[in-house]
Scaffold this motif. Structure first.
Motif, PDB file in Angstrom:
ATOM      1  N   VAL A 451       0.301  -0.592   0.883  1.00 45.53           N
ATOM      2  CA  VAL A 451      -0.184  -0.500  -0.612  1.00 45.53           C
ATOM      3  C   VAL A 451      -1.111  -1.822  -0.568  1.00 45.53           C
ATOM      4  O   VAL A 451      -1.032  -2.820   0.130  1.00 45.53           O
ATOM      5  CB  VAL A 451       0.808  -0.645  -1.523  1.00 45.53           C
ATOM      6  CG1 VAL A 451       1.973   0.305  -1.590  1.00 45.53           C
ATOM      7  CG2 VAL A 451       1.826  -1.876  -1.533  1.00 45.53           C
ATOM      8  N   GLU A 452      -2.093  -1.528  -1.563  1.00 45.84           N
ATOM      9  CA  GLU A 452      -2.906  -2.716  -1.897  1.00 45.84           C
ATOM     10  C   GLU A 452      -2.653  -3.153  -3.273  1.00 45.84           C
ATOM     11  O   GLU A 452      -2.829  -2.572  -4.223  1.00 45.84           O
ATOM     12  CB  GLU A 452      -4.399  -2.070  -1.695  1.00 45.84           C
ATOM     13  CG  GLU A 452      -5.491  -3.420  -1.780  1.00 45.84           C
ATOM     14  CD  GLU A 452      -6.834  -2.797  -1.823  1.00 45.84           C
ATOM     15  OE1 GLU A 452      -7.532  -2.424  -2.831  1.00 45.84           O
ATOM     16  OE2 GLU A 452      -7.332  -2.558  -0.809  1.00 45.84           O
ATOM     17  N   VAL A 453      -2.280  -4.441  -3.447  1.00 43.81           N
ATOM     18  CA  VAL A 453      -1.842  -5.185  -4.512  1.00 43.81           C
ATOM     19  C   VAL A 453      -2.594  -6.663  -4.903  1.00 43.81           C
ATOM     20  O   VAL A 453      -2.988  -7.459  -3.842  1.00 43.81           O
ATOM     21  CB  VAL A 453      -0.341  -5.501  -4.524  1.00 43.81           C
ATOM     22  CG1 VAL A 453       0.393  -4.151  -4.300  1.00 43.81           C
ATOM     23  CG2 VAL A 453      -0.005  -6.630  -3.393  1.00 43.81           C
ATOM     24  N   GLU A 454      -2.696  -6.858  -6.169  1.00 50.52           N
ATOM     25  CA  GLU A 454      -3.185  -8.134  -6.538  1.00 50.52           C
ATOM     26  C   GLU A 454      -1.966  -9.204  -6.750  1.00 50.52           C
ATOM     27  O   GLU A 454      -1.150  -8.954  -7.541  1.00 50.52           O
ATOM     28  CB  GLU A 454      -4.285  -8.142  -7.531  1.00 50.52           C
ATOM     29  CG  GLU A 454      -4.500  -9.480  -8.041  1.00 50.52           C
ATOM     30  CD  GLU A 454      -5.526  -9.504  -9.035  1.00 50.52           C
ATOM     31  OE1 GLU A 454      -5.652 -10.404 -10.013  1.00 50.52           O
ATOM     32  OE2 GLU A 454      -6.331  -8.487  -9.358  1.00 50.52           O
ATOM     33  N   ILE A 455      -1.897 -10.298  -5.993  1.00 51.18           N
ATOM     34  CA  ILE A 455      -0.855 -11.301  -6.202  1.00 51.18           C
ATOM     35  C   ILE A 455      -0.921 -12.175  -7.824  1.00 51.18           C
ATOM     36  O   ILE A 455      -2.188 -12.560  -7.765  1.00 51.18           O
ATOM     37  CB  ILE A 455      -0.644 -12.177  -5.255  1.00 51.18           C
ATOM     38  CG1 ILE A 455      -0.618 -11.617  -3.877  1.00 51.18           C
ATOM     39  CG2 ILE A 455       0.445 -13.493  -5.230  1.00 51.18           C
ATOM     40  CD1 ILE A 455       0.511 -10.592  -3.655  1.00 51.18           C
ATOM     41  N   THR A 456       0.025 -11.911  -8.275  1.00 51.49           N
ATOM     42  CA  THR A 456      -0.107 -12.678  -9.613  1.00 51.49           C
ATOM     43  C   THR A 456       0.906 -13.826  -9.919  1.00 51.49           C
ATOM     44  O   THR A 456       0.934 -14.579 -10.842  1.00 51.49           O
ATOM     45  CB  THR A 456       0.434 -11.628 -10.765  1.00 51.49           C
ATOM     46  OG1 THR A 456       1.794 -11.089 -10.564  1.00 51.49           O
ATOM     47  CG2 THR A 456      -0.703 -10.365 -10.778  1.00 51.49           C
ATOM     48  N   TYR A 457       1.865 -13.992  -8.821  1.00 53.53           N
ATOM     49  CA  TYR A 457       3.038 -14.996  -9.152  1.00 53.53           C
ATOM     50  C   TYR A 457       3.266 -15.494  -7.642  1.00 53.53           C
ATOM     51  O   TYR A 457       3.390 -14.744  -6.829  1.00 53.53           O
ATOM     52  CB  TYR A 457       3.998 -14.805 -10.039  1.00 53.53           C
ATOM     53  CG  TYR A 457       5.304 -15.760 -10.175  1.00 53.53           C
ATOM     54  CD1 TYR A 457       5.056 -16.727 -11.062  1.00 53.53           C
ATOM     55  CD2 TYR A 457       6.080 -15.628  -9.391  1.00 53.53           C
ATOM     56  CE1 TYR A 457       6.131 -17.684 -11.108  1.00 53.53           C
ATOM     57  CE2 TYR A 457       7.448 -16.385  -9.567  1.00 53.53           C
ATOM     58  CZ  TYR A 457       7.034 -17.566 -10.285  1.00 53.53           C
ATOM     59  OH  TYR A 457       8.074 -18.325 -10.315  1.00 53.53           O
ATOM     60  N   LYS A 470      -3.517  -1.197  -6.605  1.00 58.51           N
ATOM     61  CA  LYS A 470      -4.783  -0.698  -6.362  1.00 58.51           C
ATOM     62  C   LYS A 470      -4.693   0.371  -5.856  1.00 58.51           C
ATOM     63  O   LYS A 470      -6.003   1.165  -5.856  1.00 58.51           O
ATOM     64  CB  LYS A 470      -5.651  -2.008  -6.093  1.00 58.51           C
ATOM     65  CG  LYS A 470      -5.605  -3.144  -6.909  1.00 58.51           C
ATOM     66  CD  LYS A 470      -6.595  -4.117  -6.459  1.00 58.51           C
ATOM     67  CE  LYS A 470      -6.836  -5.048  -7.456  1.00 58.51           C
ATOM     68  NZ  LYS A 470      -8.001  -6.388  -7.341  1.00 58.51           N
ATOM     69  N   GLY A 471      -4.158   0.767  -4.719  1.00 54.63           N
ATOM     70  CA  GLY A 471      -4.132   1.773  -3.857  1.00 54.63           C
ATOM     71  C   GLY A 471      -2.856   2.031  -3.021  1.00 54.63           C
ATOM     72  O   GLY A 471      -2.337   1.016  -2.808  1.00 54.63           O
ATOM     73  N   VAL A 472      -2.543   2.999  -2.756  1.00 48.08           N
ATOM     74  CA  VAL A 472      -1.618   3.445  -1.657  1.00 48.08           C
ATOM     75  C   VAL A 472      -2.179   4.333  -0.534  1.00 48.08           C
ATOM     76  O   VAL A 472      -2.814   5.250  -0.726  1.00 48.08           O
ATOM     77  CB  VAL A 472      -0.530   4.325  -2.293  1.00 48.08           C
ATOM     78  CG1 VAL A 472       0.802   4.570  -1.203  1.00 48.08           C
ATOM     79  CG2 VAL A 472       0.293   3.244  -3.436  1.00 48.08           C
ATOM     80  N   ARG A 473      -1.799   3.733   0.675  1.00 47.23           N
ATOM     81  CA  ARG A 473      -1.973   4.615   1.887  1.00 47.23           C
ATOM     82  C   ARG A 473      -1.076   5.088   2.469  1.00 47.23           C
ATOM     83  O   ARG A 473      -0.118   4.275   3.083  1.00 47.23           O
ATOM     84  CB  ARG A 473      -2.947   3.748   2.906  1.00 47.23           C
ATOM     85  CG  ARG A 473      -3.141   4.576   4.044  1.00 47.23           C
ATOM     86  CD  ARG A 473      -4.414   3.618   4.978  1.00 47.23           C
ATOM     87  NE  ARG A 473      -4.216   2.264   5.082  1.00 47.23           N
ATOM     88  CZ  ARG A 473      -3.749   1.930   6.196  1.00 47.23           C
ATOM     89  NH1 ARG A 473      -3.074   2.888   7.165  1.00 47.23           N
ATOM     90  NH2 ARG A 473      -3.241   0.599   6.540  1.00 47.23           N
ATOM     91  N   THR A 475       1.038   6.953   5.287  1.00 42.83           N
ATOM     92  CA  THR A 475       1.037   6.458   6.993  1.00 42.83           C
ATOM     93  C   THR A 475       1.768   7.527   7.961  1.00 42.83           C
ATOM     94  O   THR A 475       2.871   8.010   7.311  1.00 42.83           O
ATOM     95  CB  THR A 475       1.095   5.131   7.160  1.00 42.83           C
ATOM     96  OG1 THR A 475       2.483   4.891   7.138  1.00 42.83           O
ATOM     97  CG2 THR A 475       0.396   4.104   6.422  1.00 42.83           C
ATOM     98  N   ARG A 476       1.468   7.405   8.924  1.00 41.03           N
ATOM     99  CA  ARG A 476       2.248   8.186   9.945  1.00 41.03           C
ATOM    100  C   ARG A 476       3.785   7.439   9.951  1.00 41.03           C
ATOM    101  O   ARG A 476       4.563   8.078  10.194  1.00 41.03           O
ATOM    102  CB  ARG A 476       1.887   8.108  11.416  1.00 41.03           C
ATOM    103  CG  ARG A 476       0.380   8.891  11.553  1.00 41.03           C
ATOM    104  CD  ARG A 476      -0.179   8.940  13.017  1.00 41.03           C
ATOM    105  NE  ARG A 476      -0.248   7.548  13.020  1.00 41.03           N
ATOM    106  CZ  ARG A 476       0.608   6.946  14.133  1.00 41.03           C
ATOM    107  NH1 ARG A 476       1.551   7.589  14.689  1.00 41.03           N
ATOM    108  NH2 ARG A 476       0.245   5.586  14.720  1.00 41.03           N
ATOM    109  N   ALA A 477       3.620   6.079   9.875  1.00 40.60           N
ATOM    110  CA  ALA A 477       4.785   5.147   9.777  1.00 40.60           C
ATOM    111  C   ALA A 477       5.908   5.841   8.496  1.00 40.60           C
ATOM    112  O   ALA A 477       7.093   5.867   8.655  1.00 40.60           O
ATOM    113  CB  ALA A 477       4.548   3.853   9.681  1.00 40.60           C
ATOM    114  N   GLY A 478       5.360   6.063   7.378  1.00 39.84           N
ATOM    115  CA  GLY A 478       5.813   6.372   6.367  1.00 39.84           C
ATOM    116  C   GLY A 478       6.492   7.856   6.593  1.00 39.84           C
ATOM    117  O   GLY A 478       7.448   8.284   6.145  1.00 39.84           O
ATOM    118  N   ASP A 479       5.730   8.797   7.135  1.00 34.17           N
ATOM    119  CA  ASP A 479       5.939  10.256   7.745  1.00 34.17           C
ATOM    120  C   ASP A 479       7.297  10.082   8.431  1.00 34.17           C
ATOM    121  O   ASP A 479       8.275  10.701   8.496  1.00 34.17           O
ATOM    122  CB  ASP A 479       5.095  10.786   8.564  1.00 34.17           C
ATOM    123  CG  ASP A 479       3.867  11.137   7.495  1.00 34.17           C
ATOM    124  OD1 ASP A 479       3.898  11.059   6.429  1.00 34.17           O
ATOM    125  OD2 ASP A 479       2.677  11.609   8.132  1.00 34.17           O
TER     126      ASP A 479
END
Length: 517
Positions: A451-457, A470-473, A475-479
């Motif tokens: 996942v692509e995230v923005e750090i807030t704290y 911001k986005g989720v990819r 993956t083969r690892a998730g599979d």
């Protein structure tokens, strides 16, 4: 019942439980032990199994941690009355403490069935069967490695990340450490065998590997190639589908410029380094028999930061080594301020029988060690928090992990690791079309996905991304994680005779190693 009768398959399921103490080496060895037992027909005891309810309980022990022996014998004592009520139950003790104490274990705890060492973990199923048939304890300790652990079957704890052992043993003679006496001299694995295991793991869906060794960057000393480790890192960079490469634990003595260059120039080698300091005092380092001094250590940190400005560097520090003065301790504090570690694993020195340091004069009073320890922890907490605050506002790619966030269920968050290995808790929802509200992703985010995230704290030990991802990819690892967690097949009967022996069929190959390098 005759031995022949005992060797018939019966329609029962025999369960096992492995309790692991100590370093990553032991964690990885426990994966091997699980693989061996399952190859012999046993099944892992379900989560929530009560004390002593598994048919086999294996203790994979550590001899480095304080009071390791008291902890072991206390646990064995609690199992004694349970085993008396369950005659078929078996208890095995392995690992470094078993290598050290040997038959002392069965003298102190005669209800133990098997004792095995660090060099012959592959013998566990055979020793269990022998103990069952002969109805007496089996103690077998090898003095040298019988087979490189990678040749043994494995039940890996993770579907998306894996340990890959590149060497075993250690050639150092640190005065506080008993590991070389228990793990033996360093023995390196052939580069082709390592890369074959890495490629097999990637084919199974693994996207992150950690190269593992007692002194990982000394790799090559056994095969006569001083640049073997940097070459191995670069070779891992060419494995298609391998997204993250880490290693632990290196030693400052062997940390050379070619390794720094390989880290900086190989995209999938992560900007993370665990570099054990142990002490910032030159006299203490000499007494520890550490083959570097303060200026050498800080020079390494400076070079790493020049090559990888965003690298997160962690360390190990021992407080209260025999003879440590207040001036010596202040030198350690000085290095901590200069190095600005992202994290430090701090330990109060305690005697380890069999080590030279245990016999040294000028052992430091407990209250002095405690006071220094608290000062060091407070300083490092302040630095860790300040370094983590620098991550606020940055967008990071986080490899989703399983079991990293204890409060994930209550907070509806997920957790994972940034490239520099910082722990990140994040909101798994996605930005909506109007960029103001979060919406659940079309498919669930799984361990192994990115996942692509923005750090807030930032807190001293974790980062938080409170806004939607911001986005989720996927993956083969998730599979691979999803396949592993699909409904398991019904358990089959267990063959109670001797398990399979010999080299198994090839198959795809989980704190700082013993706090020593």
């Amino acid at each position: 019942m005759t031995s022949s009768d005992r060797s018939q398959a019966v329609d029962v399921t025999h369960t096992y439980e492995i309790r692991t103490y100590g370093c990553q080496m032991n964690v990885h060895d426990s994966e091997r032990l699980s693989g061996l037992l399952e190859d012999a027909g046993y099944v892992r005891a379900p989560e929530g199994t009560g004390e002593g309810e598994a048919d086999i309980v294996v203790f994979n022990t550590c001899a480095v941690r304080e009071n390791a022996d008291n902890r072991l014998y206390g646990n064995l004592g609690r199992l004694a009355p349970i085993k008396a009520r369950r005659p078929g139950m078996q208890i095995a003790v392995g690992g470094c403490l078993a290598q050290k104490d040997r038959d002392t274990i069965v003298r102190k705890a005669p209800w133990v069935d098997v004792v095995f060492g660090t060099h012959n973990i592959g013998k566990l199923p055979i020793l269990l069967e022998r103990a069952r048939v002969q109805e007496e304890a089996q103690v077998e300790i090898a003095e040298s490695l019988e087979a490189f652990p990678s040749t043994l079957p494995t039940r890996r704890e993770s579907a998306y990340a894996a340990w890959v052992s590149i060497s075993v043993g250690c050639n150092n003679t640190c005065t506080f450490c008993i590991v070389p006496a228990l793990r033996g001299k360093e023995k390196d694995r052939r580069p082709g065998d390592i890369l074959a295991e890495v490629e097999a793991l990637v084919a199974e869906g693994v996207t992150e590997i950690t190269l593992l060794g007692q002194n990982v960057n000394a790799y090559g000393s056994d095969i006569g190639d001083r640049e073997a480790f940097s070459k191995l890192l670069r070779a891992c960079g060419k494995v298609e589908g391998l997204e993250r490469v880490r290693f632990t634990s290196p030693h400052p003595r062997d940390f050379t410029d070619d390794v720094i260059a390989a880290m900086a120039e190989t995209p999938n080698v992560m900007p993370q380094l665990h570099m054990p300091l142990q002490s910032g005092s030159n006299p203490v380092l000499k007494a520890m028999r550490r083959s570097y001094r303060q200026d050498r250590f800080l020079g390494i940190i400076e070079k790493v930061r020049a090559a990888m400005p965003d690298a997160a560097i962690s360390t190990d520090i021992i407080v209260g080594f025999p003879g440590e003065t207040e001036e010596d301790f202040e030198q350690t504090m000085h290095v901590v301020r200069e190095a600005r570690f992202a994290q430090a694993f701090t330990f109060q020195y305690s005697k380890r029988p069999g080590t030279p340091a245990a016999e040294m004069a000028d052992q430091i009073p407990k209250e002095v060690v405690q006071a220094r320890y608290e000062r060091l922890v407070a300083l490092q907490e302040e630095i860790s928090w300040a370094e983590n605050k620098k991550q606020v506002g940055r967008t990071l790619e986080v490899l989703v992990a399983e079991g990293e966030g204890r409060k994930d269920g209550a907070t509806r968050r997920l957790s994972g690791r940034a490239p520099d290995n910082r722990l990140v808790h994040f909101n798994p929802s996605l930005w909506g079309p109007d960029d103001e509200r979060g919406t659940p992703p079309g498919e669930p985010v799984r361990p192994g996905d990115v996942v692509e995230v923005e750090i807030t704290y930032a807190a001293p030990h974790h980062l938080l991304a409170e806004g939607p991802a911001k986005g989720v990819r996927r993956t083969r690892a998730g599979d691979a994680w999803e396949r592993r967690n699909a409904a398991p097949p019904a358990p089959t009967g267990v063959m109670l005779g001797l398990p399979k022996v010999g080299a198994p069929a090839p198959e795809p190959a989980s704190a700082p190693a013993c706090g020593c390098p």
